[in-house]
Design an enzyme around this catalytic site. Structure first.
Site, PDB file in Angstrom:
ATOM      1  N   ALA A   1      15.256  94.707 100.937  1.00 38.02           N
ATOM      2  CA  ALA A   1      14.963  95.033  99.537  1.00 38.02           C
ATOM      3  C   ALA A   1      15.811  96.208  99.059  1.00 38.02           C
ATOM      4  O   ALA A   1      16.928  96.029  98.562  1.00 38.02           O
ATOM      5  CB  ALA A   1      13.472  95.301  99.378  1.00 38.02           C
ATOM      6  N   ARG A   2      15.292  97.413  99.249  1.00 37.73           N
ATOM      7  CA  ARG A   2      16.005  98.638  98.904  1.00 37.73           C
ATOM      8  C   ARG A   2      15.605  99.710  99.905  1.00 37.73           C
ATOM      9  O   ARG A   2      14.463  99.754 100.343  1.00 37.73           O
ATOM     10  CB  ARG A   2      15.613  99.126  97.489  1.00 37.73           C
ATOM     11  CG  ARG A   2      16.268  98.371  96.343  1.00 37.73           C
ATOM     12  CD  ARG A   2      17.758  98.653  96.242  1.00 37.73           C
ATOM     13  NE  ARG A   2      18.399  97.920  95.154  1.00 37.73           N
ATOM     14  CZ  ARG A   2      18.963  96.723  95.272  1.00 37.73           C
ATOM     15  NH1 ARG A   2      18.946  96.091  96.423  1.00 37.73           N
ATOM     16  NH2 ARG A   2      19.548  96.141  94.236  1.00 37.73           N
TER      17      ARG A   2
ATOM     18  N   GLU B   1      23.509 104.831 100.659  1.00 35.00           N
ATOM     19  CA  GLU B   1      24.571 103.898 101.049  1.00 35.00           C
ATOM     20  C   GLU B   1      25.900 104.318 100.399  1.00 35.00           C
ATOM     21  O   GLU B   1      25.881 104.750  99.255  1.00 35.00           O
ATOM     22  CB  GLU B   1      24.214 102.483 100.575  1.00 35.00           C
ATOM     23  CG  GLU B   1      22.953 101.941 101.206  1.00 35.00           C
ATOM     24  CD  GLU B   1      22.515 100.609 100.577  1.00 35.00           C
ATOM     25  OE1 GLU B   1      23.317  99.998  99.849  1.00 35.00           O
ATOM     26  OE2 GLU B   1      21.376 100.206 100.817  1.00 35.00           O
TER      27      GLU B   1
ATOM     28  N   HIS C   1      24.380  96.025 103.557  1.00 44.70           N
ATOM     29  CA  HIS C   1      23.923  95.549 102.240  1.00 44.70           C
ATOM     30  C   HIS C   1      24.660  94.273 101.835  1.00 44.70           C
ATOM     31  O   HIS C   1      25.373  94.244 100.816  1.00 44.70           O
ATOM     32  CB  HIS C   1      24.074  96.637 101.171  1.00 44.70           C
ATOM     33  CG  HIS C   1      23.223  96.389  99.960  1.00 44.70           C
ATOM     34  ND1 HIS C   1      22.743  97.397  99.167  1.00 44.70           N
ATOM     35  CD2 HIS C   1      22.764  95.232  99.405  1.00 44.70           C
ATOM     36  CE1 HIS C   1      22.028  96.868  98.175  1.00 44.70           C
ATOM     37  NE2 HIS C   1      22.036  95.551  98.305  1.00 44.70           N
TER      38      HIS C   1
ATOM     39  N   ILE D   1      12.626  86.049  95.929  1.00 42.75           N
ATOM     40  CA  ILE D   1      13.273  86.079  97.247  1.00 42.75           C
ATOM     41  C   ILE D   1      12.229  85.945  98.357  1.00 42.75           C
ATOM     42  O   ILE D   1      12.400  85.169  99.297  1.00 42.75           O
ATOM     43  CB  ILE D   1      14.105  87.370  97.412  1.00 42.75           C
ATOM     44  CG1 ILE D   1      15.287  87.363  96.433  1.00 42.75           C
ATOM     45  CG2 ILE D   1      14.585  87.527  98.853  1.00 42.75           C
ATOM     46  CD1 ILE D   1      16.019  88.688  96.323  1.00 42.75           C
TER      47      ILE D   1
HETATM   48  P1  NDP Z   1      10.841  89.615  92.070  1.00 43.57           P
HETATM   49  O1  NDP Z   1      10.608  90.495  90.905  1.00 43.57           O
HETATM   50  O2  NDP Z   1      10.893  88.151  91.884  1.00 43.57           O
HETATM   51  O3  NDP Z   1       9.729  89.883  93.195  1.00 43.57           O
HETATM   52  C1  NDP Z   1       9.256  91.127  93.494  1.00 43.57           C
HETATM   53  C2  NDP Z   1       7.892  90.989  94.185  1.00 43.57           C
HETATM   54  O4  NDP Z   1       7.462  92.294  94.574  1.00 43.57           O
HETATM   55  C3  NDP Z   1       6.808  90.396  93.303  1.00 43.57           C
HETATM   56  O5  NDP Z   1       6.170  89.361  93.996  1.00 43.57           O
HETATM   57  C4  NDP Z   1       5.850  91.553  93.046  1.00 43.57           C
HETATM   58  O6  NDP Z   1       4.518  91.054  93.085  1.00 43.57           O
HETATM   59  C5  NDP Z   1       6.117  92.483  94.214  1.00 43.57           C
HETATM   60  N1  NDP Z   1       5.881  93.880  93.845  1.00 43.57           N
HETATM   61  C6  NDP Z   1       6.328  94.537  92.756  1.00 43.57           C
HETATM   62  N2  NDP Z   1       5.885  95.800  92.756  1.00 43.57           N
HETATM   63  C7  NDP Z   1       5.140  95.932  93.875  1.00 43.57           C
HETATM   64  C8  NDP Z   1       4.399  97.006  94.435  1.00 43.57           C
HETATM   65  N3  NDP Z   1       4.323  98.189  93.827  1.00 43.57           N
HETATM   66  N4  NDP Z   1       3.764  96.794  95.601  1.00 43.57           N
HETATM   67  C9  NDP Z   1       3.805  95.586  96.206  1.00 43.57           C
HETATM   68  N5  NDP Z   1       4.502  94.547  95.740  1.00 43.57           N
HETATM   69  C10 NDP Z   1       5.151  94.715  94.577  1.00 43.57           C
HETATM   70  O7  NDP Z   1      12.175  90.160  92.731  1.00 43.57           O
HETATM   71  P2  NDP Z   1      13.249  89.357  93.604  1.00 43.57           P
HETATM   72  O8  NDP Z   1      12.539  88.598  94.658  1.00 43.57           O
HETATM   73  O9  NDP Z   1      14.187  88.650  92.707  1.00 43.57           O
HETATM   74  O10 NDP Z   1      14.045  90.588  94.259  1.00 43.57           O
HETATM   75  C11 NDP Z   1      13.387  91.545  95.055  1.00 43.57           C
HETATM   76  C12 NDP Z   1      14.306  92.701  95.381  1.00 43.57           C
HETATM   77  O11 NDP Z   1      15.228  92.316  96.386  1.00 43.57           O
HETATM   78  C13 NDP Z   1      15.205  93.156  94.237  1.00 43.57           C
HETATM   79  O12 NDP Z   1      14.529  94.015  93.355  1.00 43.57           O
HETATM   80  C14 NDP Z   1      16.347  93.826  94.958  1.00 43.57           C
HETATM   81  O13 NDP Z   1      16.179  95.222  94.998  1.00 43.57           O
HETATM   82  C15 NDP Z   1      16.298  93.249  96.365  1.00 43.57           C
HETATM   83  N6  NDP Z   1      17.542  92.545  96.669  1.00 43.57           N
HETATM   84  C16 NDP Z   1      18.288  92.915  97.771  1.00 43.57           C
HETATM   85  C17 NDP Z   1      19.488  92.288  98.070  1.00 43.57           C
HETATM   86  C18 NDP Z   1      20.302  92.668  99.253  1.00 43.57           C
HETATM   87  O14 NDP Z   1      21.522  92.530  99.211  1.00 43.57           O
HETATM   88  N7  NDP Z   1      19.714  93.117 100.343  1.00 43.57           N
HETATM   89  C19 NDP Z   1      20.018  91.229  97.206  1.00 43.57           C
HETATM   90  C20 NDP Z   1      19.135  90.877  96.117  1.00 43.57           C
HETATM   91  C21 NDP Z   1      17.956  91.535  95.867  1.00 43.57           C
HETATM   92  P3  NDP Z   1       3.329  91.758  92.239  1.00 43.57           P
HETATM   93  O15 NDP Z   1       3.833  91.842  90.821  1.00 43.57           O
HETATM   94  O16 NDP Z   1       2.166  90.840  92.439  1.00 43.57           O
HETATM   95  O17 NDP Z   1       3.105  93.096  92.864  1.00 43.57           O
END
Ligand code: NDP
Length: 311
Positions: free
Chosen positions: A227-228, A257, A275, A152
């Protein structure tokens, strides 16, 4: 239909989706399971939504459970360690929602900077004749930091690039992209006019956007969270918005929520959405198909289409 696999269903789906689920699977509710304990032995799968908690106690009571298919990309409400230990496959719906969430994020950011909700009210309430609308803030030329540049986050970055911003990102790994990687979140916040949060929820990211990060973002800085809620220290954020130690925030996700902290309602410098990141007809349809296709493929061929890879 004959031989529909027995599923535990957690959370509700729209009638059309439910009809499709029921055509291929025999679903039971948590209540039904509580009232008929013998049912536990028959359950082979769980269908759920990413905003619903899948209690570990329930998974522990299902000896034949083989798959948990969640509608949504987030899996922070699923007991992953327990699933991994038991060899239970977990599936989610990645990628099909990237565009919708990225579109919402860009829309929220522009709406926050130009204060569109208030501009709309200003016109409706007839205030235009009395005084000009207050000047707002441009996106062009701003430094944008993305926390969590995943599926995303990258779509958000691609959409923001044509606005003429400077992009950088924070994550655990340098992905060697055209955008600058910043391993230090505080440094990214200090170097950003706008901080966008798109990393997953769960233990590893809980409250990472805390009072110190908000202070580093500063009085000219804006926060966008798609995100969350768990990634942001919400009490610290409300305090920063009240004291104007950050300029504003756009939030699609929250603690608790939908019964969110009502102190947010009194703040003029915050944009609130319920959301709705993935909430378009097109995207929700694609998510429902993938949620179901994961289950169908698993029970037919023993493999899932988009299994979550445990870290
Ligand atoms: P991905 O798993 O593709 O991407 C997550 C990214 O976060 C990675 O680039 C990862 O990089 C990084 N990350 C993970 N852990 C950490 C950390 N501890 N510190 C910093 N960066 C971190 O997930 P998506 O993009 O598919 O989805 C992201 C989130 O979006 C979902 O988990 C969901 O909760 C939220 N979401 C919200 C929606 C809404 O309605 N608002 C709808 C859909 C999703 P690296 O591994 O290099 O750290």
């Amino acid at each position: 239909a004959a031989m529909r696999p027995e599923l535990l269903q957690i959370g509700a789906f729209p009638p059309q989706v439910q009809a499709e689920i029921d055509a291929d699977f025999h679903c039971h509710s948590l209540d039904a399971l509580a009232n008929a304990p013998a049912l536990a032995d028959a359950i082979v799968g769980i269908i759920t939504r990413s905003n619903q908690r899948v209690p570990a106690e329930v998974v522990e009571r299902l000896p034949g459970l083989r798959i948990i298919s969640t509608f949504g990309v987030g899996y922070d409400q699923i007991p992953l360690e327990l699933a991994a230990r038991r060899g239970i496959v977990v599936t989610n719906t990645p990628d099909v929602l990237n565009a919708a969430v990225a579109e919402l994020c860009v829309g929220m950011l522009l709406s926050l900077l130009r204060d569109l909700p208030r501009a709309d009210r200003f016109v409706r309430e007839g205030l235009w004749r009395q005084a000009p609308f207050p000047l707002a803030v441009s996106l062009a030329g701003k430094r944008v930091g993305i926390v969590g540049l995943g599926r995303i986050g990258k779509e958000i970055a691609r959409r923001l690039e044509p606005f003429g911003v400077t992009l950088a990102y924070h994550g655990r790994t340098d992905q060697r992209l055209a955008w600058r990687h910043e391993p230090d979140l505080l440094a990214l916040a200090a170097d950003s006019d706008i901080l966008i949060v798109s990393a997953p929820g769960g233990n590893g990211t809980a409250r990472m956007i805390d009072a110190r990060v908000l202070a580093a973002l500063g009085p000219q800085g804006y926060l966008v969270n798609v995100a969350r809620g768990s990634l942001v220290d919400e009490a610290a954020l409300i305090e920063a918005l009240q004291g104007k130690t950050i300029a504003g925030a756009a939030l699609d996700v929250y603690d608790n929520e939908p019964a969110i902290d009502e102190r947010l309602f009194a703040l003029e410098n915050v944009l609130l959405t319920p959301h709705i990141g993935s909430a378009t007809h097109e995207t929700r349809h694609a998510m429902a198909q993938l949620t179901l296709d994961n289950l169908r493929t698993f029970f037919r061929e023993g493999r899932a289409l988009t299994p979550v890879v445990f870290e």
